[in-house]
Scaffold this motif. Sequence first.
Motif, PDB file in Angstrom:
ATOM      1  N   UNK A  29     -36.708 -67.322  18.700  1.00  0.00           N
ATOM      2  CA  UNK A  29     -37.914 -66.741  19.294  1.00  0.00           C
ATOM      3  C   UNK A  29     -38.455 -65.619  18.415  1.00  0.00           C
ATOM      4  N   UNK A  30     -37.573 -64.800  17.846  1.00  0.00           N
ATOM      5  CA  UNK A  30     -38.019 -63.728  16.946  1.00  0.00           C
ATOM      6  C   UNK A  30     -38.657 -64.303  15.688  1.00  0.00           C
ATOM      7  N   UNK A  31     -38.067 -65.355  15.140  1.00  0.00           N
ATOM      8  CA  UNK A  31     -38.618 -65.981  13.936  1.00  0.00           C
ATOM      9  C   UNK A  31     -39.998 -66.581  14.211  1.00  0.00           C
ATOM     10  N   UNK A  32     -40.159 -67.210  15.353  1.00  0.00           N
ATOM     11  CA  UNK A  32     -41.418 -67.861  15.714  1.00  0.00           C
ATOM     12  C   UNK A  32     -42.548 -66.839  15.861  1.00  0.00           C
ATOM     13  N   UNK A  33     -42.208 -65.646  16.321  1.00  0.00           N
ATOM     14  CA  UNK A  33     -43.222 -64.607  16.523  1.00  0.00           C
ATOM     15  C   UNK A  33     -43.776 -64.066  15.203  1.00  0.00           C
ATOM     16  N   UNK A  34     -43.059 -64.232  14.117  1.00  0.00           N
ATOM     17  CA  UNK A  34     -43.441 -63.627  12.837  1.00  0.00           C
ATOM     18  C   UNK A  34     -44.675 -64.259  12.203  1.00  0.00           C
ATOM     19  N   UNK A  35     -44.842 -65.584  12.373  1.00  0.00           N
ATOM     20  CA  UNK A  35     -45.888 -66.276  11.619  1.00  0.00           C
ATOM     21  C   UNK A  35     -46.486 -67.433  12.426  1.00  0.00           C
ATOM     22  N   UNK A  36     -47.062 -67.115  13.580  1.00  0.00           N
ATOM     23  CA  UNK A  36     -47.766 -68.118  14.390  1.00  0.00           C
ATOM     24  C   UNK A  36     -46.916 -69.359  14.671  1.00  0.00           C
ATOM     25  N   UNK A  37     -45.627 -69.160  14.909  1.00  0.00           N
ATOM     26  CA  UNK A  37     -44.734 -70.257  15.250  1.00  0.00           C
ATOM     27  C   UNK A  37     -44.014 -70.880  14.070  1.00  0.00           C
ATOM     28  N   UNK A  38     -44.433 -70.551  12.865  1.00  0.00           N
ATOM     29  CA  UNK A  38     -43.820 -71.139  11.670  1.00  0.00           C
ATOM     30  C   UNK A  38     -42.464 -70.517  11.381  1.00  0.00           C
TER      31      UNK A  38
END
Length: 140
Positions: A29-38
């Motif tokens: 979830x943290x990774x997804x928040x960084x770049x529009x889900x990428x």
Amino acid sequence: ELSKLDQDIIRQVEYYFSDYNLPRDTFMREEIRKDHGWVTMEVLLKFRRLKLLTEDPAVIVSALRRAPTQLVEVAADGSKVRRSEAHPLPENVDEFKKETADRTVYLKGFAADVTTLDELMSLFESYGPTNDIRMRHYRD
């Protein structure tokens, strides 16, 4: 035709982005928040189960682009992936958790020293599709 390796890669990456994993997986979830889900290929290749299948991003990208479900989309340059906007997460997480719990089977008694997650996945595949299989690991 998808090879066994392609199928395994698709299953593993789609699990990371699944309805069942994302609500519980703080790191994803943290990774997804960084770049529009990428999520970058570098991040995905930190996951042990995927890394055991292949460490070659091109192999992963090729498999995901041919996935029948298209749950995950690949960036044009192949550097990152995200959950497809055509497959949004369930909006009511509590209702989804209840529905999931109503369809959950808990089994125990497998020999921990000889049974692997892959063996369990193969066993249960013969009964039809599953959404999630987890092994509990207890410390004595």
